[in-house]
Enzyme design. Structure first.
Site, PDB file in Angstrom:
ATOM      1  CG  LEU A 407      -5.096  -4.397  -0.387  1.00  0.00           C
ATOM      2  CD1 LEU A 407      -6.339  -3.667  -0.561  1.00  0.00           C
ATOM      3  CD2 LEU A 407      -4.466  -4.589  -1.973  1.00  0.00           C
ATOM      4  CG  ASP A 408       1.867  -1.975   0.869  1.00  0.00           C
ATOM      5  OD1 ASP A 408       2.260  -3.149   1.213  1.00  0.00           O
ATOM      6  OD2 ASP A 408       2.581  -1.411  -0.071  1.00  0.00           O
ATOM      7  CD  GLN A 409      -0.421   1.732   8.362  1.00  0.00           C
ATOM      8  OE1 GLN A 409       0.100   1.290   8.831  1.00  0.00           O
ATOM      9  NE2 GLN A 409      -0.581   3.231   8.335  1.00  0.00           N
ATOM     10  CB  THR A 411      -2.665   0.173  -0.630  1.00  0.00           C
ATOM     11  OG1 THR A 411      -1.432   0.293  -1.024  1.00  0.00           O
ATOM     12  CG2 THR A 411      -3.335  -0.252  -2.215  1.00  0.00           C
TER      13      THR A 411
END
Length: 560
Positions: A407-409, A411
């Site tokens: 997951l993106d940082q 998110t």
């Protein structure tokens, strides 16, 4: 040419800014929260562009204006002059309209359009070479010879191939005759037949060789006639290449930049000598280097800066009219790295550990898998500066554990780990085979016309400005997302995303891009506006358990 005097470029604030505190340090240009002074300056420039700016450049804001639509990045640099007065400078990236300098904005670091300079002179010489090459290529005798030459090559290839095919067919027939002769005729008669087939074979090979030689002689003659034209064209192209390379090197040497210590380096030094790479196209033409160069050259003290987009968004990138953006990495990174030396600059926020003081919530764990609720602003894997991440923390307890997806940082939400490589491989197959079901919750910064739909925009990384992603139909990888609106409140939209593929920044780009929803996720500091956090949460994950074979699912409600 427009004046480049300081009085033309130094702009006083139209609003009272005396109550705004000055920043303690200068802006870190690659990730920042815009300072109120810079915002005030930017709004003043935007008012000027809306009301007083006279230029034929088509930004795409007037539907009736003709010409190629090209939006532009503008920048403002708040400065103090020699007597301590506060004001600002303004600049735009690249060139506008015909490249003429405009009084309101600082000049380029090196003006390639200045009459009489080496660039303009050599550009004329190179243009003359292009015209001479074009003149030869359009010469009717040359074109007629080329046509005859190509037609002869094509015809020779056809005739030679036809002859070879005839030989192949004759070879089959001769083989059948020899076999039949050996089976049904006397030895003497069979020998006669075999001798005949040998003679036929030799004759056909001879005829093929003659055909090939005749055609080669004809083509050689045509090449001799073409040779003077081709030699001259090649000679001119070599001269053009040599002149272009020398001009490029000279240009790199003349693009020289100052830093706060009044030290000087050129593009040649910054990129080629220091980094061993060729400067990207347009390096040094962005707003930020122009602003700092003018400030240093005129003994002005930089205070803070920002850049904003003006005009229609490009088709591939996501740029919103009047929104603020960081400086680009590939072009400006090395240049600003030098130019900021000597200033007290804000620390790179990417070096701060966003996960400090945060804990990982384990939703589920058994002998094969771990399901975690990742907090927002928490890296999935170690980054360039910060090593603390979901992966590093879990591996302290389970050294053989693998992150199955990321997951993106920014998110938050459900993230899956395998406790060993065998389990990891089984789960990866499900992700690549798209048998995993995922649901994300997001809040969009605006309202949508369509309440549900499907987004199909292929993505690739922006090689000149990582980690940004571009929509690219030529080189992008397929990226597909389903969505449905859940609710609307205070001009915002709560939405469910169902990603079919799992590309980097897929949901963020699909939300923000004009060809997607054209409505960025709240808090998206890359493709929209920053806020307290990125309002994107991985709420649901369903897959087949790698050990039991049962279908399992996990849900974690968002906290926004």
């Amino acid at each position: 040419m427009a004046s480049t005097s300081l009085s033309d470029k130094f702009h006083f604030f139209e609003e009272d800014v005396s109550q705004i505190d000055l920043p303690e340090k200068f802006t870190f240009p690659f990730s920042y929260q815009a300072h109120p002074l810079a915002i005030t300056a930017a709004k003043q420039v935007q008012r000027y562009l809306e009301s007083s700016f006279e230029n034929n450049h088509n930004f795409g804001l007037d539907p009736d204006q003709e010409g190629l639509i090209i939006g532009k990045m503008f920048g403002v640099l708040v400065i103090r002059n020699q007597v301590g007065q506060l004001g600002f400078l303004a600049a735009y990236s690249g060139k506008l309209d015909q490249g003429d300098q405009l009084p309101y904005f600082v000049p380029p670091v090196f003006d390639v359009f200045e009459k009489g300079n080496f660039y303009r002179v050599e550009e004329v010489n190179i243009s003359a070479l292009n015209s001479e090459i074009e003149s030869i290529e359009k010469n009717t005798s040359f074109q007629a010879l080329q046509n005859v030459f190509q037609e002869s090559k094509d015809q020779s290839a056809r005739e030679i191939e036809d002859q070879k095919e005839a030989i192949r067919q004759s070879r089959k027939e001769r083989k059948e005759r020899k076999t039949e002769a050996l089976e049904s005729l006397s030895t003497e008669e069979a020998k006669r037949i075999i001798d005949e087939t040998i003679k036929e074979s030799l004759k056909q090979k001879y005829e093929l060789r003659v055909l090939q030689e005749n055609w080669q002689n004809k083509i050689d003659e045509l090449e001799k006639e073409l040779e003077p034209f081709l030699f001259k064209i090649e000679q001119l192209k070599e001269e053009r290449k040599s002149r272009s390379n020398k001009l490029q090197k000279q240009l790199f040497e003349n693009y020289t930049f100052l830093n706060a210590h009044q030290e000087e380096q050129s593009l040649l030094t910054i990129f080629i000598e220091n980094l061993g790479i060729t400067p990207p196209a347009g390096a040094g033409e962005c707003a930020a280097p122009k602003l700092l160069q003018f400030a240093y050259s005129n003994d002005l003290k930089p205070v803070t800066m920002l850049e904003f987009w003006w005009g229609a968004s490009p088709k591939s990138e996501i740029r919103k009219h009047k929104e603020y953006y960081p400086a680009c990495n590939s072009k400006c990174g090395p240049i600003l790295g030098f130019m900021l030396d000597g200033l007290e600059v804000d620390e790179n926020p990417m070096k701060n550990n966003p996960a400090e003081g945060k804990e990982l919530e384990i939703i589920f764990e058994d002998e094969s898998i771990i399901v975690i609720n990742k907090p927002a602003d928490f890296l999935s894997v170690p980054g360039r500066f910060v090593k603390d991440s979901v992966q590093t923390r879990i591996r302290k307890k389970y050294p053989d554990a693998f992150l199955v997806h990321r997951l993106d940082q920014g998110t938050s939400g459900i993230i899956l780990l395998a406790k060993n490589h065998e389990v990891y491989v089984k789960l990866q197959r499900q992700f690549t085979g798209r048998t995993v079901s995922k649901k994300y919750v997001a809040i969009l910064d605006g309202l949508l016309k369509e309440k549900e739909g499907f987004i199909d925009l292929p993505l690739r990384v922006d090689l000149e400005n990582r980690p940004f992603q571009l929509v690219c139909y030529e080189h992008g990888k397929p990226a597909k997302t389903k969505y449905e609106v859940i609710s609307e409140e205070n001009g915002k939209t709560r939405i469910h995303f169902y990603p079919i593929t799992g590309r980097t920044h897929q949901l963020r780009v699909h939300a923000a891009h004009p060809s997607g929803l054209n409505t960025p996720i709240v808090g998206d500091d890359l493709y929209g506006k920053s806020a307290d956090r990125l309002h994107l949460h991985a709420a649901h994950l369903e897959f087949t358990h790698p050990t039991t074979g049962e279908r399992v699912n996990f849900t974690k409600k968002e906290e926004f």
